[in-house]
Enzyme design. Structure first.
Site, PDB file in Angstrom:
ATOM      1  N   ARG A 178      57.335  89.551  17.464  1.00 29.79           N
ATOM      2  CA  ARG A 178      58.505  88.740  17.800  1.00 29.79           C
ATOM      3  C   ARG A 178      59.672  89.656  18.113  1.00 29.79           C
ATOM      4  O   ARG A 178      59.815  90.717  17.499  1.00 29.79           O
ATOM      5  CB  ARG A 178      58.934  87.869  16.613  1.00 29.79           C
ATOM      6  CG  ARG A 178      58.200  86.562  16.476  1.00 29.79           C
ATOM      7  CD  ARG A 178      58.563  85.569  17.584  1.00 29.79           C
ATOM      8  NE  ARG A 178      57.818  84.327  17.468  1.00 29.79           N
ATOM      9  CZ  ARG A 178      56.604  84.127  17.989  1.00 29.79           C
ATOM     10  NH1 ARG A 178      55.995  85.072  18.668  1.00 29.79           N
ATOM     11  NH2 ARG A 178      55.998  82.964  17.856  1.00 29.79           N
ATOM     12  N   GLU A 220      64.982  86.587  24.033  1.00 28.62           N
ATOM     13  CA  GLU A 220      64.213  86.307  25.246  1.00 28.62           C
ATOM     14  C   GLU A 220      64.396  84.848  25.692  1.00 28.62           C
ATOM     15  O   GLU A 220      64.660  84.007  24.850  1.00 28.62           O
ATOM     16  CB  GLU A 220      62.717  86.608  25.021  1.00 28.62           C
ATOM     17  CG  GLU A 220      62.057  85.752  23.959  1.00 28.62           C
ATOM     18  CD  GLU A 220      60.603  86.133  23.709  1.00 28.62           C
ATOM     19  OE1 GLU A 220      60.318  87.293  23.384  1.00 28.62           O
ATOM     20  OE2 GLU A 220      59.757  85.230  23.838  1.00 28.62           O
ATOM     21  N   HIS A 271      56.156  87.847  27.305  1.00 29.84           N
ATOM     22  CA  HIS A 271      55.567  87.062  26.206  1.00 29.84           C
ATOM     23  C   HIS A 271      54.257  86.366  26.636  1.00 29.84           C
ATOM     24  O   HIS A 271      54.158  85.142  26.624  1.00 29.84           O
ATOM     25  CB  HIS A 271      56.580  86.026  25.683  1.00 29.84           C
ATOM     26  CG  HIS A 271      56.301  85.582  24.274  1.00 29.84           C
ATOM     27  ND1 HIS A 271      57.279  85.249  23.380  1.00 29.84           N
ATOM     28  CD2 HIS A 271      55.132  85.411  23.603  1.00 29.84           C
ATOM     29  CE1 HIS A 271      56.736  84.884  22.227  1.00 29.84           C
ATOM     30  NE2 HIS A 271      55.417  84.971  22.338  1.00 29.84           N
TER      31      HIS A 271
HETATM   32  C1  8YV Z   1      53.065  81.493  22.203  1.00 31.69           C
HETATM   33  C2  8YV Z   1      53.154  83.232  20.354  1.00 31.69           C
HETATM   34  O1  8YV Z   1      52.562  81.390  23.469  1.00 31.69           O
HETATM   35  O2  8YV Z   1      51.572  82.037  19.102  1.00 31.69           O
HETATM   36  C3  8YV Z   1      52.630  82.658  19.095  1.00 31.69           C
HETATM   37  O3  8YV Z   1      53.270  82.827  18.050  1.00 31.69           O
HETATM   38  O4  8YV Z   1      54.016  84.037  20.327  1.00 31.69           O
HETATM   39  C4  8YV Z   1      52.585  82.817  21.663  1.00 31.69           C
HETATM   40  O5  8YV Z   1      51.194  82.777  21.556  1.00 31.69           O
HETATM   41  C5  8YV Z   1      54.558  81.343  22.291  1.00 31.69           C
HETATM   42  O6  8YV Z   1      55.128  81.500  21.045  1.00 31.69           O
HETATM   43  C6  8YV Z   1      54.953  79.982  22.840  1.00 31.69           C
HETATM   44  O7  8YV Z   1      54.795  78.992  21.894  1.00 31.69           O
END
Ligand code: 8YV
Length: 327
Positions: A235, A264, A282
């Site tokens: 993150r 972001e 991402h």
């Molecule tokens: C998601 C991610 O696509 O699963 C997670 O925590 O970071 C990604 O796989 C993104 O967060 C959108 O929901």
């Protein structure tokens, strides 16, 4: 029929599944602002989000709300104290993205270490005139030391892949993983400081919490080897992006691979201006199969949490199961 909000564009066939159970308000447009989200939630029993912040104000504005299903494993976009106080269930989509996300962690780490995108930009710019012995020298992956911070399910999937590259694996985690997992992964538990000093390639796969905000900042980057790489598939906010950009610019570390950013989709301009970083938007979980699995699991959670379908009342991935049945 109960009413739900789907806050983002997602696969239309998943919307069709949801329509078999619910009256669906589907936002196919731009990302909803906090105010818009609160307005759209006001008459809803449930919602499907994908990283959209859901906090106390949105929950207070939605008296009927019983569940918010996040299409992501991370749920730092949910204010869980507010969810618990209002007996709203949060759900997420673990497991189904482990392998794709681990694959992508390797892709970023290797691209950073071997200067894949940097050299491609140079080639596309028409600068390739002759072979040079010192053109785009990078650092080896094979035989090096991989340092994983966050040894959860995705961290373990990353570690399993290291064997084929004959790497030593060291890791740091809030707590040590079970001895049989450590043995199976041939992974050594070390302090964060030791990991940063010893690893040739550091990969971050830990959840974002208040405690690990900027867990990698200037002081931590200073501990790393001069040719080391840093990869973040966790993150934004775990890394101090400004400090990282400065360390890359000053070549205090070799390179970085980033899939996530503070604030972001805005990316710190200082990062955009250094060449030794691979930047992706991402997409670590973004394969057709995995995103479909995530969307369907998010729908399964919503359907079950609202008392529908074969698992009525028993959603597969509750974050705060203690609220089930309390609302
Ligand atoms: C998601 C991610 O696509 O699963 C997670 O925590 O970071 C990604 O796989 C993104 O967060 C959108 O929901």
């Amino acid at each position: 029929m109960q009413k739900i909000l789907v806050a983002r564009p997602i696969f239309p066939d998943v919307i069709e599944r949801l329509k078999q159970h619910f009256d669906v308000d589907w936002n196919q447009g731009e990302v909803l602002s906090a105010t818009e989200l609160a307005q759209r939630l006001a008459d809803k029993d449930g919602a499907l989000t994908a990283g959209d912040p859901v906090g106390a104000a949105a929950i207070a504005a939605a008296p009927r709300l019983r569940v918010v299903s996040n299409m992501a494993v991370g749920f730092n976009n949910f204010d869980m104290a507010a969810f618990n106080a209002a007996n709203v269930l949060g759900t997420n989509t673990p497991e189904v993205l482990n392998e794709s996300t681990a694959d992508f962690g390797w892709a970023l780490m290797m691209a950073a270490a071997r200067r894949v995108t940097e050299s491609e930009h140079w080639l596309r710019a028409g600068k390739w005139q002759k072979w040079a012995y010192d053109g785009f020298l990078g650092s080896d992956i094979h035989g090096s030391t991989l340092g994983i911070i966050g040894m959860g399910r995705i961290g373990q999937a990353l570690a399993r892949r290291a064997r084929g590259f004959n790497m030593r694996v060291i890791y740091h985690n809030r707590s040590r993983v079970a001895p049989q997992i450590e043995a199976e992964l041939d992974a050594e538990y070390v302090s964060k400081e030791q990991l940063l000093k010893r690893a040739d390639h550091v990969v971050l796969v830990l959840p974002y919490t208040a405690e690990n905000h900027h867990t990698i900042g200037a002081a931590e980057l200073a501990l790393m080897k001069p040719a080391a790489t840093l990869t973040n598939i966790a993150r934004g906010g775990i890394v101090d992006d400004a400090a990282l950009a400065e360390a890359l610019r000053a070549k205090r570390i070799g390179a970085a691979g980033l899939d996530v950013y503070e604030g972001e989709p805005r990316v710190n301009p200082a990062l955009l201006s250094v060449p030794n970083v691979v930047l992706t938007p991402h997409i670590a979980s973004a394969t057709e199969a995995t995103r479909r699995a995530m969307a369907n699991l998010a729908a399964d959670n919503l359907i079950a949490a609202l008392g529908e379908g074969p698992r009525a009342g028993n959603p597969p991935n509750p974050i705060n199961p203690e609220v089930i049945g309390r609302a």
